[in-house]
Design an enzyme around this catalytic site. Structure first.
Site, PDB file in Angstrom:
ATOM      1  N   CYS A  35      32.987  10.029  33.089  1.00  0.00           N
ATOM      2  CA  CYS A  35      31.719  10.767  33.004  1.00  0.00           C
ATOM      3  C   CYS A  35      30.635  10.173  33.911  1.00  0.00           C
ATOM      4  O   CYS A  35      29.598  10.791  34.108  1.00  0.00           O
ATOM      5  CB  CYS A  35      31.208  10.794  31.571  1.00  0.00           C
ATOM      6  SG  CYS A  35      30.756   9.156  30.982  1.00  0.00           S
ATOM      7  N   ASP A  37      28.871   7.491  33.234  1.00  0.00           N
ATOM      8  CA  ASP A  37      27.842   6.779  32.469  1.00  0.00           C
ATOM      9  C   ASP A  37      28.018   5.261  32.586  1.00  0.00           C
ATOM     10  O   ASP A  37      29.098   4.775  32.872  1.00  0.00           O
ATOM     11  CB  ASP A  37      27.884   7.193  30.997  1.00  0.00           C
ATOM     12  CG  ASP A  37      27.393   8.615  30.800  1.00  0.00           C
ATOM     13  OD1 ASP A  37      26.596   9.076  31.638  1.00  0.00           O
ATOM     14  OD2 ASP A  37      27.814   9.264  29.836  1.00  0.00           O
ATOM     15  N   CYS A  60      26.690   8.616  26.048  1.00  0.00           N
ATOM     16  CA  CYS A  60      26.530   9.655  25.038  1.00  0.00           C
ATOM     17  C   CYS A  60      26.307   9.060  23.643  1.00  0.00           C
ATOM     18  O   CYS A  60      26.264   7.834  23.480  1.00  0.00           O
ATOM     19  CB  CYS A  60      27.798  10.505  25.019  1.00  0.00           C
ATOM     20  SG  CYS A  60      29.212   9.518  24.515  1.00  0.00           S
ATOM     21  N   CYS A 104      34.266   6.204  25.800  1.00  0.00           N
ATOM     22  CA  CYS A 104      32.853   5.962  25.478  1.00  0.00           C
ATOM     23  C   CYS A 104      32.731   4.697  24.633  1.00  0.00           C
ATOM     24  O   CYS A 104      31.782   3.942  24.770  1.00  0.00           O
ATOM     25  CB  CYS A 104      32.253   7.139  24.721  1.00  0.00           C
ATOM     26  SG  CYS A 104      32.546   8.722  25.522  1.00  0.00           S
TER      27      CYS A 104
HETATM   28  S1  FES Z   1      30.368  10.851  27.738  1.00  0.00           S
HETATM   29 FE1  FES Z   1      29.738   9.211  29.026  1.00  0.00          FE
HETATM   30  S2  FES Z   1      29.788   7.485  27.754  1.00  0.00           S
HETATM   31 FE2  FES Z   1      30.386   9.074  26.467  1.00  0.00          FE
END
Ligand code: FES
Length: 140
Positions: A35, A37, A60, A104
């Site tokens: 993702c 992140d 998230c 995540c």
């Molecule tokens: S969707 Fe990116 S850390 Fe969970």
């Protein structure tokens, strides 16, 4: 939308230990390739015990909740205990998360491993002045 158990929802809505530690003893920074992140986990260590643990993430809700739980649990633990707690927490939390949310959660556990590694490297003098920071790759 995935349904999360109460304890995860509670940590998502009221996350503990959010933020940076000034002058940390170890920092682990990792990214979730699926993702994009990012997670940073900070630790303060005294005589082999984690006295403070905090995190910052662009992740998230699952990443926030699991980081909050992990940082709560490792405070007061020795570095070895913290790694064990991290493993135990993985088993507990992952059984409640949908498959697509597993990366995540592993953000927090991976960041903790790196933070501990950085602390240990600093202890033996690898990290500062001549360690990873100053490494240069020579090109042919
Ligand atoms: S969707 Fe990116 S850390 Fe969970």
């Amino acid at each position: 939308m995935a349904k999360y158990p109460k304890f995860l929802m509670e940590h998502f809505q009221n996350p503990r230990n959010v933020g940076e530690i000034s002058n940390p003893d170890g920092v682990g920074t990792v990214g979730n390739a699926s993702c994009g992140d990012i997670m940073q986990l900070f630790i303060k260590v005294n005589e082999d015990k984690i006295t403070e643990a905090t995190f910052k993430t662009f992740g998230c809700g699952a990443a926030i909740a699991t980081s909050s739980i992990l940082t709560e649990r490792i405070k007061g633990a020795t570095l070895e205990e913290a790694l064990k707690i991290s493993e135990e927490t993985s088993h507990e939390v992952l059984s409640h998360l949908p498959k697509e949310k597993i990366p995540c959660f592993t953000l927090a556990t991976d960041a903790l491993k790196l933070a501990i590694e950085e602390y240990r490297c600093k202890q033996v003098g690898i990290h500062e002045g001549g360690g990873f920071d100053s490494m240069k790759i020579e090109k042919d």
